[in-house]
Design an enzyme around this catalytic site. Structure first.
Site, PDB file in Angstrom:
ATOM      1  N   PRO A 147       0.793  -1.229   0.000  1.00 35.14           N
ATOM      2  CA  PRO A 147       0.000   0.000   0.000  1.00 35.14           C
ATOM      3  C   PRO A 147       0.828   1.284   0.000  1.00 35.14           C
ATOM      4  CG  PRO A 147      -0.102  -1.088   2.138  1.00 35.14           C
ATOM      5  CD  PRO A 147       0.557  -2.047   1.182  1.00 35.14           C
ATOM      6  N   ASN A 148       0.315   2.234  -0.739  1.00 33.60           N
ATOM      7  CA  ASN A 148       0.865   3.602  -0.849  1.00 33.60           C
ATOM      8  C   ASN A 148       2.154   3.707  -1.659  1.00 33.60           C
ATOM      9  OD1 ASN A 148      -1.220   4.793   0.779  1.00 33.60           O
ATOM     10  ND2 ASN A 148      -0.238   3.841   2.542  1.00 33.60           N
ATOM     11  N   ARG A 151       5.397  11.046  -2.300  1.00 37.15           N
ATOM     12  CA  ARG A 151       5.046  10.706  -0.921  1.00 37.15           C
ATOM     13  C   ARG A 151       6.275  10.814  -0.006  1.00 37.15           C
ATOM     14  NH1 ARG A 151       4.938   4.534   1.199  1.00 37.15           N
ATOM     15  NH2 ARG A 151       3.989   4.985   3.203  1.00 37.15           N
ATOM     16  N   TYR A 181      11.388   8.536   1.589  1.00 32.43           N
ATOM     17  CA  TYR A 181      11.374   7.493   0.554  1.00 32.43           C
ATOM     18  C   TYR A 181      12.079   7.890  -0.738  1.00 32.43           C
ATOM     19  CZ  TYR A 181       7.938   5.501   3.726  1.00 32.43           C
ATOM     20  OH  TYR A 181       7.327   4.994   4.834  1.00 32.43           O
ATOM     21  N   ASN A 217       7.771  -5.702  -1.066  1.00 33.40           N
ATOM     22  CA  ASN A 217       7.780  -4.607  -0.098  1.00 33.40           C
ATOM     23  C   ASN A 217       6.343  -4.538   0.444  1.00 33.40           C
ATOM     24  OD1 ASN A 217       7.772  -2.323   1.417  1.00 33.40           O
ATOM     25  ND2 ASN A 217       8.830  -1.039  -0.076  1.00 33.40           N
ATOM     26  N   ALA A 266       3.108  -0.800   4.790  1.00 32.39           N
ATOM     27  CA  ALA A 266       2.530  -0.747   6.144  1.00 32.39           C
ATOM     28  C   ALA A 266       2.053  -2.117   6.632  1.00 32.39           C
ATOM     29  CB  ALA A 266       1.379   0.251   6.168  1.00 32.39           C
ATOM     30  N   HIS A 326       3.910  -4.476   9.241  1.00 28.85           N
ATOM     31  CA  HIS A 326       3.812  -4.361  10.696  1.00 28.85           C
ATOM     32  C   HIS A 326       2.484  -4.868  11.250  1.00 28.85           C
ATOM     33  CE1 HIS A 326       7.152  -1.866   9.565  1.00 28.85           C
ATOM     34  NE2 HIS A 326       6.365  -1.030   8.930  1.00 28.85           N
ATOM     35  N   ASP A 372       0.882 -15.343   6.771  1.00 26.10           N
ATOM     36  CA  ASP A 372       0.415 -16.719   6.634  1.00 26.10           C
ATOM     37  C   ASP A 372       0.392 -17.161   5.175  1.00 26.10           C
ATOM     38  OD1 ASP A 372       0.173 -16.891   9.347  1.00 26.10           O
ATOM     39  OD2 ASP A 372      -2.020 -16.927   9.399  1.00 26.10           O
ATOM     40  N   GLU A 408      12.133  -9.845   1.512  1.00 27.52           N
ATOM     41  CA  GLU A 408      11.410  -8.648   1.968  1.00 27.52           C
ATOM     42  C   GLU A 408      12.310  -7.428   1.781  1.00 27.52           C
ATOM     43  OE1 GLU A 408      10.588  -8.858   6.156  1.00 27.52           O
ATOM     44  OE2 GLU A 408       9.861  -6.799   6.254  1.00 27.52           O
ATOM     45  N   HIS A 464      12.633  -2.973   2.017  1.00 21.69           N
ATOM     46  CA  HIS A 464      12.109  -1.667   2.440  1.00 21.69           C
ATOM     47  C   HIS A 464      13.055  -0.580   1.966  1.00 21.69           C
ATOM     48  CE1 HIS A 464       9.135  -3.552   4.989  1.00 21.69           C
ATOM     49  NE2 HIS A 464      10.089  -4.367   5.392  1.00 21.69           N
ATOM     50  N   LEU A 465      12.482   0.492   1.470  1.00 18.41           N
ATOM     51  CA  LEU A 465      13.292   1.633   1.053  1.00 18.41           C
ATOM     52  C   LEU A 465      13.986   2.251   2.257  1.00 18.41           C
ATOM     53  CD1 LEU A 465      10.489   3.039  -1.194  1.00 18.41           C
ATOM     54  CD2 LEU A 465      12.746   2.467  -2.089  1.00 18.41           C
ATOM     55  N   SER A 466      13.214   2.470   3.317  1.00 17.72           N
ATOM     56  CA  SER A 466      13.757   3.094   4.526  1.00 17.72           C
ATOM     57  C   SER A 466      14.256   2.017   5.494  1.00 17.72           C
ATOM     58  CB  SER A 466      12.668   3.938   5.205  1.00 17.72           C
ATOM     59  OG  SER A 466      11.596   3.115   5.639  1.00 17.72           O
ATOM     60  N   ARG A 524      13.311   3.972  12.580  1.00 22.83           N
ATOM     61  CA  ARG A 524      12.141   4.858  12.530  1.00 22.83           C
ATOM     62  C   ARG A 524      11.253   4.651  13.765  1.00 22.83           C
ATOM     63  NH1 ARG A 524       9.389   4.579   6.883  1.00 22.83           N
ATOM     64  NH2 ARG A 524       8.409   6.448   7.765  1.00 22.83           N
ATOM     65  N   ARG A 568       7.287   0.513  13.652  1.00 26.20           N
ATOM     66  CA  ARG A 568       7.849  -0.060  12.420  1.00 26.20           C
ATOM     67  C   ARG A 568       8.962  -1.065  12.694  1.00 26.20           C
ATOM     68  NH1 ARG A 568       5.688   3.392   8.340  1.00 26.20           N
ATOM     69  NH2 ARG A 568       5.371   5.476   9.171  1.00 26.20           N
TER      70      ARG A 568
HETATM   71  C1  DQA Z   1       8.254   0.854   3.831  1.00 26.17           C
HETATM   72  C2  DQA Z   1       8.348   1.050   5.361  1.00 26.17           C
HETATM   73  C3  DQA Z   1       6.992   0.882   6.012  1.00 26.17           C
HETATM   74  O1  DQA Z   1       7.087   1.082   7.411  1.00 26.17           O
HETATM   75  C4  DQA Z   1       6.014   1.891   5.453  1.00 26.17           C
HETATM   76  O2  DQA Z   1       4.722   1.686   5.992  1.00 26.17           O
HETATM   77  C5  DQA Z   1       5.978   1.924   3.966  1.00 26.17           C
HETATM   78  C6  DQA Z   1       7.213   1.758   3.219  1.00 26.17           C
HETATM   79  C7  DQA Z   1       9.603   1.158   3.142  1.00 26.17           C
HETATM   80  O3  DQA Z   1       9.743   0.750   1.972  1.00 26.17           O
HETATM   81  O4  DQA Z   1      10.478   1.804   3.714  1.00 26.17           O
HETATM   82  O5  DQA Z   1       4.937   2.180   3.371  1.00 26.17           O
HETATM   83  O6  DQA Z   1       7.937  -0.494   3.570  1.00 26.17           O
END
Ligand code: DQA
Length: 144
Positions: free
Chosen positions: A10-11, A18, A23, A75, A78, A81, A88, A99, A101-103, A108, A112
């Site tokens: 998501p997002n 964003r 990011y 990725n 959100a 978490h 599952d 897995e 993650h950009l950040s 953080r 997270r």
């Molecule tokens: C994220 C880190 C997550 O905590 C956050 O909700 C995201 C992006 C990252 O790529 O850093 O939407 O997965």
């Protein structure tokens, strides 16, 4: 040819506009282009999806083995978490999953710091911006 399923949660469709301080300014389209280029170089095929809907992500992951994917790069954003359902689904199909993650999620907010996905993933790459995806894809390719 081996096939890798790339999943953006998501997002992530909003990347580029964003929270660019967290990011970066690279769009999802650009990330997908870079991933596709790396995949071609390594002679693997990618299918790339983005969804803001938990159930849709669960459906896609659940079908991944039937759809002949060899690995997953995800990725979960959100849902990392919060989503027992996505965790599952990954556990159910037992495909090597990386897995990303950009950040750096551990640097953080406290909420997270927990990934429900990490224990069912082969490994995690977190904190390197777009390179997290490229390193993650490289790892997924090495696994298959
Ligand atoms: C994220 C880190 C997550 O905590 C956050 O909700 C995201 C992006 C990252 O790529 O850093 O939407 O997965």
């Amino acid at each position: 040819m081996k096939k890798i399923l790339v999943i953006h949660g998501p997002n992530l469709d909003l990347l580029g506009e964003r929270e660019t301080n967290v990011y970066g300014k690279t769009t999802l389209k650009k990330i997908n282009e870079l991933l596709t280029k790396l995949a071609k170089k390594n002679k693997v095929t990618l299918e790339i999806v983005q969804s803001n809907h938990e159930g849709e992500l669960v459906d896609i992951i659940g079908q991944a083995k039937k759809n002949k994917f060899n690995a997953i790069l995800i990725n979960p954003a959100a849902y990392t978490h919060t989503s027992v359902a996505i965790r599952d689904a990954i556990a159910a199909i037992s495909l090597p999953t990386v897995e990303v993650h950009l950040s750096n999620i551990y640097a953080r907010e406290e909420f997270r710091h927990t990934s429900l996905i990490a224990p069912v993933s082969f490994g995690q790459v977190s904190g390197f911006g777009v390179d997290s995806y490229l390193l993650g894809l490289q790892a997924a390719i090495s696994l298959i």
